[in-house]
Design a protein around this motif. Structure first.
Motif, PDB file in Angstrom:
ATOM      1  N   LEU A 105      26.183  51.739  38.705  1.00 58.97           N
ATOM      2  CA  LEU A 105      27.581  51.544  39.083  1.00 58.97           C
ATOM      3  C   LEU A 105      27.686  51.564  40.611  1.00 58.97           C
ATOM      4  N   THR A 106      27.530  50.405  41.204  1.00 63.22           N
ATOM      5  CA  THR A 106      27.482  50.273  42.658  1.00 63.22           C
ATOM      6  C   THR A 106      28.689  49.491  43.156  1.00 63.22           C
ATOM      7  N   LEU A 107      28.835  49.454  44.454  1.00 65.78           N
ATOM      8  CA  LEU A 107      29.916  48.664  45.055  1.00 65.78           C
ATOM      9  C   LEU A 107      29.779  47.198  44.654  1.00 65.78           C
ATOM     10  N   MET A 108      28.558  46.693  44.650  1.00 63.32           N
ATOM     11  CA  MET A 108      28.357  45.296  44.277  1.00 63.32           C
ATOM     12  C   MET A 108      28.804  45.048  42.835  1.00 63.32           C
ATOM     13  N   TRP A 109      28.560  46.007  41.941  1.00 60.53           N
ATOM     14  CA  TRP A 109      29.005  45.847  40.557  1.00 60.53           C
ATOM     15  C   TRP A 109      30.528  45.718  40.514  1.00 60.53           C
ATOM     16  N   PHE A 110      31.219  46.577  41.254  1.00 56.53           N
ATOM     17  CA  PHE A 110      32.680  46.520  41.277  1.00 56.53           C
ATOM     18  C   PHE A 110      33.183  45.214  41.885  1.00 56.53           C
ATOM     19  N   GLN A 111      32.476  44.685  42.862  1.00 60.54           N
ATOM     20  CA  GLN A 111      32.903  43.445  43.483  1.00 60.54           C
ATOM     21  C   GLN A 111      32.700  42.249  42.553  1.00 60.54           C
ATOM     22  N   ARG A 112      31.712  42.316  41.701  1.00 62.74           N
ATOM     23  CA  ARG A 112      31.395  41.192  40.812  1.00 62.74           C
ATOM     24  C   ARG A 112      32.058  41.275  39.445  1.00 62.74           C
ATOM     25  N   ASN A 113      32.559  42.439  39.072  1.00 66.26           N
ATOM     26  CA  ASN A 113      33.140  42.631  37.745  1.00 66.26           C
ATOM     27  C   ASN A 113      34.563  43.150  37.869  1.00 66.26           C
ATOM     28  N   ARG A 114      35.440  42.535  37.150  1.00 66.41           N
ATOM     29  CA  ARG A 114      36.839  42.981  37.156  1.00 66.41           C
ATOM     30  C   ARG A 114      37.001  44.120  36.160  1.00 66.41           C
ATOM     31  N   LEU A 115      37.692  45.143  36.590  1.00 68.40           N
ATOM     32  CA  LEU A 115      38.023  46.250  35.699  1.00 68.40           C
ATOM     33  C   LEU A 115      39.482  46.129  35.292  1.00 68.40           C
ATOM     34  N   PRO A 116      39.802  46.524  34.075  1.00 66.21           N
ATOM     35  CA  PRO A 116      41.210  46.512  33.676  1.00 66.21           C
ATOM     36  C   PRO A 116      41.995  47.551  34.472  1.00 66.21           C
ATOM     37  N   VAL A 117      43.286  47.352  34.559  1.00 65.09           N
ATOM     38  CA  VAL A 117      44.152  48.298  35.259  1.00 65.09           C
ATOM     39  C   VAL A 117      44.319  49.573  34.429  1.00 65.09           C
ATOM     40  N   ASP A 118      44.263  49.445  33.108  1.00 63.26           N
ATOM     41  CA  ASP A 118      44.418  50.582  32.200  1.00 63.26           C
ATOM     42  C   ASP A 118      43.269  51.578  32.388  1.00 63.26           C
ATOM     43  N   TRP A 119      43.609  52.829  32.686  1.00 61.22           N
ATOM     44  CA  TRP A 119      42.595  53.834  32.978  1.00 61.22           C
ATOM     45  C   TRP A 119      41.715  54.160  31.779  1.00 61.22           C
ATOM     46  N   GLN A 120      42.262  54.166  30.587  1.00 58.12           N
ATOM     47  CA  GLN A 120      41.450  54.440  29.394  1.00 58.12           C
ATOM     48  C   GLN A 120      40.409  53.340  29.211  1.00 58.12           C
ATOM     49  N   ALA A 121      40.801  52.101  29.413  1.00 55.83           N
ATOM     50  CA  ALA A 121      39.864  50.984  29.301  1.00 55.83           C
ATOM     51  C   ALA A 121      38.786  51.078  30.390  1.00 55.83           C
ATOM     52  N   GLN A 122      39.159  51.513  31.588  1.00 53.84           N
ATOM     53  CA  GLN A 122      38.182  51.717  32.663  1.00 53.84           C
ATOM     54  C   GLN A 122      37.161  52.763  32.257  1.00 53.84           C
ATOM     55  N   ARG A 123      37.649  53.876  31.718  1.00 51.54           N
ATOM     56  CA  ARG A 123      36.744  54.955  31.300  1.00 51.54           C
ATOM     57  C   ARG A 123      35.775  54.481  30.223  1.00 51.54           C
ATOM     58  N   ALA A 124      36.247  53.657  29.315  1.00 49.03           N
ATOM     59  CA  ALA A 124      35.373  53.134  28.264  1.00 49.03           C
ATOM     60  C   ALA A 124      34.243  52.285  28.871  1.00 49.03           C
ATOM     61  N   ILE A 125      34.567  51.467  29.858  1.00 53.85           N
ATOM     62  CA  ILE A 125      33.547  50.652  30.514  1.00 53.85           C
ATOM     63  C   ILE A 125      32.555  51.540  31.253  1.00 53.85           C
ATOM     64  N   ILE A 126      33.059  52.503  32.019  1.00 54.20           N
ATOM     65  CA  ILE A 126      32.184  53.404  32.782  1.00 54.20           C
ATOM     66  C   ILE A 126      31.293  54.196  31.839  1.00 54.20           C
ATOM     67  N   ASN A 127      31.847  54.683  30.736  1.00 61.57           N
ATOM     68  CA  ASN A 127      31.049  55.437  29.771  1.00 61.57           C
ATOM     69  C   ASN A 127      29.986  54.579  29.101  1.00 61.57           C
ATOM     70  N   GLY A 128      30.180  53.267  29.089  1.00 58.22           N
ATOM     71  CA  GLY A 128      29.174  52.362  28.556  1.00 58.22           C
ATOM     72  C   GLY A 128      27.905  52.304  29.381  1.00 58.22           C
ATOM     73  N   PHE A 129      27.965  52.763  30.620  1.00 59.32           N
ATOM     74  CA  PHE A 129      26.788  52.794  31.487  1.00 59.32           C
ATOM     75  C   PHE A 129      25.852  53.954  31.152  1.00 59.32           C
ATOM     76  N   LYS A 130      26.369  54.974  30.505  1.00 60.36           N
ATOM     77  CA  LYS A 130      25.590  56.200  30.288  1.00 60.36           C
ATOM     78  C   LYS A 130      24.644  56.083  29.129  1.00 60.36           C
TER      79      LYS A 130
END
Length: 120
Positions: free
Chosen positions: A95-120
């Motif tokens: 989960l790097t700055l480049m990842w955030f620049q290349r991938n759009r995250l939803p505005v919804d915080w729960q959806a963001q957490r689900a994506i971040i938890n998918g990295f683990k």
């Protein structure tokens, strides 16, 4: 009586590919990401206080392409606990700055957490 206080944080700087990391014994802080995050919040404050009128105006003032400003400004929409995780250096390694620049995250915080938890 004035007493001086000192804080000591044992950090070492290491490279991971082209990224520079500040590491303690337990965590690695991605300094490139932290700089990007701080710039995003600074730019947001410029917009909120009407010092600058748009991301394009900030880009022109900073000598950057407008897409760079817009990509970094999306970081201000992250859930507070995700920002805390990134600031503490405990985020998933990919989960790097480049990842955030290349991938759009939803505005919804729960959806963001689900994506971040998918990295683990």
């Amino acid at each position: 009586m004035n007493a001086e206080f000192e804080s000591f944080v044992p950090l070492t700087f290491a490279r991971r590919g082209v990224q520079r990391l500040a590491t303690t014994s337990a965590v690695a802080h991605d300094t490139t990401f932290l700089v990007g995050l701080s710039r995003a919040f600074y730019w947001k404050s410029l917009l909120d206080s009407n010092v600058m009128k748009s991301g394009s105006e900030i880009a022109k003032h900073e000598g950057l392409h407008h897409s760079v400003v817009n990509e970094l400004m999306r970081l201000t929409l992250l859930a507070p606990d995700i920002i805390a995780q990134l600031m503490s250096g405990t985020q998933p390694r990919r989960l790097t700055l480049m990842w955030f620049q290349r991938n759009r995250l939803p505005v919804d915080w729960q959806a963001q957490r689900a994506i971040i938890n998918g990295f683990k």
